[in-house]
Scaffold this motif. Sequence first.
Motif, PDB file in Angstrom:
ATOM      1  N   ARG A   1      42.957 -11.360 -20.322  1.00 33.63           N
ATOM      2  CA  ARG A   1      42.190 -12.100 -19.322  1.00 33.63           C
ATOM      3  C   ARG A   1      41.020 -11.281 -18.788  1.00 33.63           C
ATOM      4  O   ARG A   1      39.985 -11.826 -18.408  1.00 33.63           O
ATOM      5  N   LEU A   2      41.185  -9.971 -18.761  1.00 34.43           N
ATOM      6  CA  LEU A   2      40.146  -9.104 -18.218  1.00 34.43           C
ATOM      7  C   LEU A   2      39.089  -8.738 -19.248  1.00 34.43           C
ATOM      8  O   LEU A   2      37.914  -8.560 -18.904  1.00 34.43           O
ATOM      9  N   LEU A   3      39.484  -8.631 -20.517  1.00 36.99           N
ATOM     10  CA  LEU A   3      38.548  -8.216 -21.559  1.00 36.99           C
ATOM     11  C   LEU A   3      37.650  -9.379 -21.971  1.00 36.99           C
ATOM     12  O   LEU A   3      38.096 -10.509 -22.123  1.00 36.99           O
ATOM     13  N   GLU A   4      36.363  -9.069 -22.153  1.00 42.40           N
ATOM     14  CA  GLU A   4      35.441 -10.066 -22.684  1.00 42.40           C
ATOM     15  C   GLU A   4      35.579 -10.186 -24.204  1.00 42.40           C
ATOM     16  O   GLU A   4      35.290 -11.235 -24.775  1.00 42.40           O
ATOM     17  N   PHE A   5      36.002  -9.100 -24.836  1.00 41.10           N
ATOM     18  CA  PHE A   5      36.014  -9.043 -26.295  1.00 41.10           C
ATOM     19  C   PHE A   5      37.033  -8.002 -26.736  1.00 41.10           C
ATOM     20  O   PHE A   5      37.159  -6.947 -26.119  1.00 41.10           O
ATOM     21  N   ASP A   6      37.776  -8.308 -27.802  1.00 42.55           N
ATOM     22  CA  ASP A   6      38.710  -7.348 -28.374  1.00 42.55           C
ATOM     23  C   ASP A   6      39.085  -7.808 -29.778  1.00 42.55           C
ATOM     24  O   ASP A   6      39.838  -8.770 -29.947  1.00 42.55           O
ATOM     25  N   ASP A   7      38.526  -7.127 -30.795  1.00 37.83           N
ATOM     26  CA  ASP A   7      38.823  -7.514 -32.181  1.00 37.83           C
ATOM     27  C   ASP A   7      39.824  -6.570 -32.835  1.00 37.83           C
ATOM     28  O   ASP A   7      40.003  -6.567 -34.053  1.00 37.83           O
ATOM     29  N   GLY A   8      40.486  -5.747 -32.007  1.00 37.09           N
ATOM     30  CA  GLY A   8      41.445  -4.795 -32.543  1.00 37.09           C
ATOM     31  C   GLY A   8      40.846  -3.433 -32.795  1.00 37.09           C
ATOM     32  O   GLY A   8      41.564  -2.423 -32.832  1.00 37.09           O
TER      33      GLY A   8
ATOM     34  N   TRP B   1      37.205  -2.709 -31.475  1.00 36.79           N
ATOM     35  CA  TRP B   1      36.340  -2.499 -30.308  1.00 36.79           C
ATOM     36  C   TRP B   1      36.686  -3.516 -29.230  1.00 36.79           C
ATOM     37  O   TRP B   1      37.083  -4.642 -29.519  1.00 36.79           O
ATOM     38  N   ALA B   2      36.521  -3.115 -27.991  1.00 38.28           N
ATOM     39  CA  ALA B   2      36.761  -3.995 -26.851  1.00 38.28           C
ATOM     40  C   ALA B   2      35.609  -3.849 -25.861  1.00 38.28           C
ATOM     41  O   ALA B   2      34.951  -2.804 -25.801  1.00 38.28           O
ATOM     42  N   VAL B   3      35.363  -4.908 -25.084  1.00 37.01           N
ATOM     43  CA  VAL B   3      34.301  -4.914 -24.084  1.00 37.01           C
ATOM     44  C   VAL B   3      34.868  -5.436 -22.773  1.00 37.01           C
ATOM     45  O   VAL B   3      35.578  -6.452 -22.752  1.00 37.01           O
ATOM     46  N   VAL B   4      34.581  -4.726 -21.681  1.00 38.54           N
ATOM     47  CA  VAL B   4      35.043  -5.160 -20.368  1.00 38.54           C
ATOM     48  C   VAL B   4      33.918  -4.972 -19.352  1.00 38.54           C
ATOM     49  O   VAL B   4      33.102  -4.051 -19.480  1.00 38.54           O
ATOM     50  N   ASN B   5      33.856  -5.851 -18.378  1.00 41.19           N
ATOM     51  CA  ASN B   5      32.857  -5.772 -17.315  1.00 41.19           C
ATOM     52  C   ASN B   5      33.595  -5.490 -16.014  1.00 41.19           C
ATOM     53  O   ASN B   5      34.346  -6.333 -15.519  1.00 41.19           O
ATOM     54  N   LEU B   6      33.425  -4.286 -15.458  1.00 43.76           N
ATOM     55  CA  LEU B   6      34.209  -3.841 -14.302  1.00 43.76           C
ATOM     56  C   LEU B   6      33.347  -3.756 -13.050  1.00 43.76           C
ATOM     57  O   LEU B   6      32.196  -3.288 -13.101  1.00 43.76           O
ATOM     58  N   TYR B   7      33.901  -4.183 -11.925  1.00 43.08           N
ATOM     59  CA  TYR B   7      33.244  -4.072 -10.622  1.00 43.08           C
ATOM     60  C   TYR B   7      33.617  -2.742  -9.990  1.00 43.08           C
ATOM     61  O   TYR B   7      34.799  -2.419  -9.836  1.00 43.08           O
ATOM     62  N   ILE B   8      32.596  -1.923  -9.643  1.00 42.88           N
ATOM     63  CA  ILE B   8      32.823  -0.561  -9.147  1.00 42.88           C
ATOM     64  C   ILE B   8      32.172  -0.429  -7.770  1.00 42.88           C
ATOM     65  O   ILE B   8      30.980  -0.101  -7.649  1.00 42.88           O
ATOM     66  N   PRO B   9      32.913  -0.706  -6.703  1.00 41.28           N
ATOM     67  CA  PRO B   9      32.314  -0.701  -5.358  1.00 41.28           C
ATOM     68  C   PRO B   9      31.822   0.672  -4.907  1.00 41.28           C
ATOM     69  O   PRO B   9      30.974   0.769  -4.027  1.00 41.28           O
ATOM     70  N   GLN B  10      32.333   1.767  -5.514  1.00 37.65           N
ATOM     71  CA  GLN B  10      31.917   3.114  -5.085  1.00 37.65           C
ATOM     72  C   GLN B  10      30.509   3.474  -5.544  1.00 37.65           C
ATOM     73  O   GLN B  10      29.945   4.467  -5.107  1.00 37.65           O
TER      74      GLN B  10
ATOM     75  N   PRO C   1      22.483  -3.489  -8.931  1.00 34.72           N
ATOM     76  CA  PRO C   1      22.518  -4.439  -7.808  1.00 34.72           C
ATOM     77  C   PRO C   1      23.875  -5.125  -7.646  1.00 34.72           C
ATOM     78  O   PRO C   1      24.314  -5.388  -6.540  1.00 34.72           O
ATOM     79  N   ARG C   2      24.560  -5.405  -8.753  1.00 36.79           N
ATOM     80  CA  ARG C   2      25.864  -6.077  -8.677  1.00 36.79           C
ATOM     81  C   ARG C   2      27.024  -5.092  -8.730  1.00 36.79           C
ATOM     82  O   ARG C   2      28.188  -5.497  -8.695  1.00 36.79           O
ATOM     83  N   LYS C   3      26.704  -3.794  -8.857  1.00 37.28           N
ATOM     84  CA  LYS C   3      27.726  -2.734  -8.889  1.00 37.28           C
ATOM     85  C   LYS C   3      28.766  -2.974  -9.994  1.00 37.28           C
ATOM     86  O   LYS C   3      29.981  -2.882  -9.762  1.00 37.28           O
ATOM     87  N   THR C   4      28.291  -3.304 -11.178  1.00 36.96           N
ATOM     88  CA  THR C   4      29.183  -3.525 -12.317  1.00 36.96           C
ATOM     89  C   THR C   4      28.773  -2.615 -13.477  1.00 36.96           C
ATOM     90  O   THR C   4      27.626  -2.175 -13.560  1.00 36.96           O
ATOM     91  N   ALA C   5      29.733  -2.345 -14.345  1.00 38.67           N
ATOM     92  CA  ALA C   5      29.478  -1.582 -15.563  1.00 38.67           C
ATOM     93  C   ALA C   5      30.116  -2.330 -16.736  1.00 38.67           C
ATOM     94  O   ALA C   5      31.317  -2.631 -16.697  1.00 38.67           O
ATOM     95  N   ARG C   6      29.323  -2.646 -17.741  1.00 41.49           N
ATOM     96  CA  ARG C   6      29.821  -3.332 -18.947  1.00 41.49           C
ATOM     97  C   ARG C   6      30.066  -2.262 -19.999  1.00 41.49           C
ATOM     98  O   ARG C   6      29.131  -1.648 -20.508  1.00 41.49           O
TER      99      ARG C   6
END
Length: 789
Positions: A73-80, A82-91, A119-124
Amino acid sequence: MGQSCYHCGLDCDADRIVFQEKVFCCAGCKTVYEILSGNGLEGYYKLEKTPGISPEQKAGKYDFLDNADLQQRLLEFDDGEWAVVNLYIPQMHCSSCIWVLENLHKLDDRVRSSQVNFPRKTARITFRSALGLKALVLLMATIGYAPHISLEDYDKKEGAVNRSLIYKLGVAGFAFGNVMLLSFPEYFEMDEYWLNQYKPFFRLIMFVMSLPVVFYAASDYFRSAWKGLRAGILNIDVPIALGIAVLFLRSTWEIMTDTGQGFFDSLTGLLFFLLLGRYFQQRTYDFLSFERDYKSYFPIGITRINTSGKEEPVDIYKIKEGDRLLIRNEEIIPADAILLRGKARIDYSFVTGESDPVTKISGDSLFAGGKQLGEAIEVQAVKNVSQSYLTQLWSNEVFQNDKSTRFRDLTNSVSKYFTIIILLIALISGVVWFMLDASKAIPVITAILIVACPCALALSAPFTLGNMLRIFGRNKFYLKDAQVIERMAGLNTVVFDKTGTITSGLGNEITYSGEDLGEEEGGLLRSALRNSNHPLSRQLYELLDAYDIKPLESFKEYAGKGVEAQSDGALVRAGSSSFVGVEQDALSLKTVVHVGVNNTYKGAYTFYNKYRKGIASLFKRLKRNYELVILSGDNDSEKGNLEKLLPAGTGMFFNQKPDDKLEYVRFHQQEGAGVMMVGDGLNDAGALQQSDVGVAIAENVNVFSPACDAILDASKIQELDRYLWASLKAVTIIKYSFILSFLYNIIGLFFAVTGQLSPVVAAILMPISSLTVVGFTTLATGWVGKRLK
């Protein structure tokens, strides 16, 4: 006297740790320092003094990430692999945070890349699946950047709201209103009783109210100015921060020495209007983002197979869960899906940056954003199309080139000279007044720095370009970002592809000459063409609808040459004469697709091009201001027709391979030309990326390419000159708003240089300047939008 932690800056108590002559408040900060220094990231501490964040030490906090369902549910992509996730980092709070987060690959080589949206404090983050989401999150927590993970947040389309800006705006607005109210008695010179009894008390209140405005609400401007100065850049925030500091210091000095009432009303008003402008700017961009996410951001189409087995082109955003889709060679998979039929070789470089194709078999899962290489496949969508996800691919750092680095935006270019000129005026005026009346030298210098604050200058471009992005989108011209508008205004050359760009892919007359094709050969040819997205292949495929589709054993498409397919031992080739293996003859003077079966030449389909409506008048209008060029991969059979259709002096080059187009654009750029490349997004990807502005023409086909800077609906190509005109007008509006700002500064500088700047004058001039500029840009861009319709 206590010492502060070398990493996070917190005060160290008696339990402080000393390591390599550096003091740390805890073992966590010491560990982070060891990790960073041990991986060659000591530069982190050169960006900021004590830039780090103390890491969390909560064992088991992220054990829930071991759950495979939650991970998916958290991962945008995972083909076994490589995986991609977009994380919110408030710090995340400063440039050093961005630097260390974008260098995660140096801490663990299983991380491929990290793209920060500050600006959105996220890291992909793209990483190897073997690392695991839990290990990635723990790595980030170890260095003090623990992501905030909430499934509720991930279900939302919109990013986190920037509440910090709202709080700062509230603080500045509260202080501005109250300080203005407390200033009224001095504006109107109340009686002596007022001045003697209450003046010192009210001035003290104004001073106290200004403290949170300067040290909290204005903190972003000071931070940005300091970073710019350290990097050797005079950005727009340098004179703003200087003006704020001088306003505060002079006002404080005046009330402490009882030599004046100060400029606290102007100070709080300045910050209020600056933050109000930034708030409206953010809301404008959020609204644009909303439109991009939910409103068919670009006109990509896809082929859907209905319940009766018939293929039908549909708009991509109409795809629903359960629909069967046909994905041809080089097409993008628009939604997560299951492979039903065909041999899938998926290129996920749009998503992960990894260009090695992944082979999939029937029943395997396929992710949105993958590009099929080879024969057409049939898939079943398991999710609805997410336009917001596809637009992320468009801005993926993998496809960023040096366009932004070789182009300096107008605001920062002007602000550099603005700052230098204001400092020179202040210095010269101070010297002159020192010789005339030394007591007025410092007040005049500070008055100049106060009144010359370029707040209106900072608002001009964001409001103008933000409005123009929205206007272009409503007119079916979709830009990657606002900087494209400024680059469009600097063009002097427009290069067009021919087939599928200035010629229409619909309604062309096609004739066949040669040996009749039998049922088997016709079916094999149609099956081969079914896999290709080239405009000629699509037209020919529709023409051969009487033949049945055959399963293919292999399929290959050669850019600029043709297609090749094999079935039941029979081999078919369709494309150029040299590709099929026939010598050039009189037939080669037409746009032709030659056909060969089992190395035997069968015949050729001749296309009589149908040019898009309005092309002749478009070229005539463009020729007044731009150099025009046609780069065609076809032969020169259409040269005579083009010479009649297009203005004299239009450059025409034929038999151009994709590499030839790229080199042509690069050569003219080296000669100083600003080049727009207009193509169909297939064989023109290299030239689109190389050009200053690459425009892909979309005609209900899924040929989306991140290489382009803009996507233009094919029905609007005859309006291209109007979009270029609108871009020029947008930059002109910015320049005129700069002039308005400069006029305000000239008036203000007159009062300041002559020693007549009173708090009342400053309080009136400063907000009027900002409101005038915002009003002007809004009305002017609205006028441009009406002219475009």
